[in-house]
Write an enzyme that holds these catalytic residues in place. Sequence first.
Site, short mmCIF file in Angstrom:
data_model
loop_
_atom_site.label_atom_id
_atom_site.label_comp_id
_atom_site.label_asym_id
_atom_site.label_seq_id
_atom_site.Cartn_x
_atom_site.Cartn_y
_atom_site.Cartn_z
N LYS A 89 -4.66 12.27 -18.73
CA LYS A 89 -4.62 13.10 -19.93
C LYS A 89 -3.22 13.07 -20.56
CE LYS A 89 -8.79 13.83 -18.61
NZ LYS A 89 -9.25 14.90 -17.75
N ARG B 255 0.82 -1.21 0.00
CA ARG B 255 0.00 0.00 0.00
C ARG B 255 0.86 1.26 0.00
NH1 ARG B 255 -2.31 0.64 4.53
NH2 ARG B 255 -3.13 -1.46 4.76
N TYR C 143 -13.47 22.38 -13.41
CA TYR C 143 -13.93 21.08 -13.91
C TYR C 143 -15.16 20.66 -13.11
CZ TYR C 143 -13.25 16.03 -14.90
OH TYR C 143 -13.38 14.72 -15.27
N ASP D 54 -5.74 23.10 -10.37
CA ASP D 54 -5.84 21.98 -11.30
C ASP D 54 -5.06 22.40 -12.55
OD1 ASP D 54 -6.61 20.21 -13.32
OD2 ASP D 54 -8.65 20.00 -12.54
#
Length: 404
Positions: free
Chosen positions: A214, A63, A117, A189
């Site tokens: 992206k 993890r 967004y 962002d």
Amino acid sequence: MSGKDPKDMRPATRVANAGRRKEWTGPVVNTPVWRASTHLYEAEAARKAAGKSNADGGFFYGRRGAPTQWSLAEALTQIEPGAHGTVLYPSGVAAIAGALMAVLRPGDRLLMTDNAYDPSRSMATGLLKRFGITYEFFDPLDLDAYAKLFDEPVKAVWLESPGSLTMEVCDVPALTAIARENGAVSLIDNTWASSLGFAALEHGCDIVMMSLSKHVGGHSDLMMGSASAGERWYRALRRTSQELGQVVSPDDAALAGRGLRTMAIRLEKSTASAARIAEWLSKHPQIAQVMCPMLPDDSAHALWKRDFTGGCGLFSFVLSSDDAEASGKVADALQLFGIGYSWGGFESLALPIFPHDHRAAMVSPTKPAGEAGARPAIRLSIGLEDTDDLIADLAQALEKLDNQ
Ligand SMILES: *Cc1c(COP(=O)(O)O)cnc(C)c1O
């Protein structure tokens, strides 16, 4: 890789070299997929020692990641000017949630840019509200109105530049300076420009977030997000992400790490192609407005030129038609553009958009103040195809509108 520090290299050289530590790559070029839950210790003393540090680079348990994820996180830190560290998240939206939850507490007030967004907006109006955080959307182009919002205490400001769908570039240094003077944390962002096109931390932001689905992935085949920051906020990001139990798969991290190697050249090509297509569209009789910061006539161009070192293939345009269905008709008529969400892949996409549905504080270019109807608009993600082929495809699709 040589012993040279990637931070001393120019960006294109940096993306080729970042994160490739010898102890992670072994004799091969890119860090391989280290697939693991359990990490085995030589002895009990080694297990006890491993628990003392939770920094990337120390084996502990799956993890906490392994070399494939550490290599990608380190590479992203090395290409982000001013960053001390990077946390990876299973998607861009998870990165938005992780970054905001690292900063905000119940009772805090968040200011969010009105052209954020849409899932960022939903985070403010949904998840964060349920945890007792209040929010206000602001017009990022109206600095005076924004400054007045600090009459009441503000804990954090969420920025996105260029804004989603409508591509306004805001004055990040001015907005973050006001936030800082008032003791507020600035988050951004930066998915559109990436760290190669906009050095967010050096322009006043405290935390910079990207959807790696992206440009970094670049091939439309993985989901991932990241948040990078200086030392103080990196610690907070990391702690919150570990508390939430977030980890990214080593297979996806390897794909993202591979995508990163070609990101600079892909962005260069898609930016140049998008600029040419935007210019062509701006002269087309069926087009009312093109929203693209790379376009010299665009109102976003001056700030983009001042603060950014690059662009990307994503921009939008408004049709002059008053038929609400026209954007769908154009998208259907395109042969080289897929219809789909996301962007930044090697393949071009067209998406009919309705920005006015997601604005509280700003007037939308698709629905100017006082206008009843809304004009149809399309967002394009320009991929790596030949620019002339894409222009010819747009020309034939727009011609179909004439012939109705
Ligand atoms: C796609 C996108 C995100 C979310 O990223 P996912 O990886 O799809 O969760 C965040 N911000 C912007 C600007 C985006 O376009």
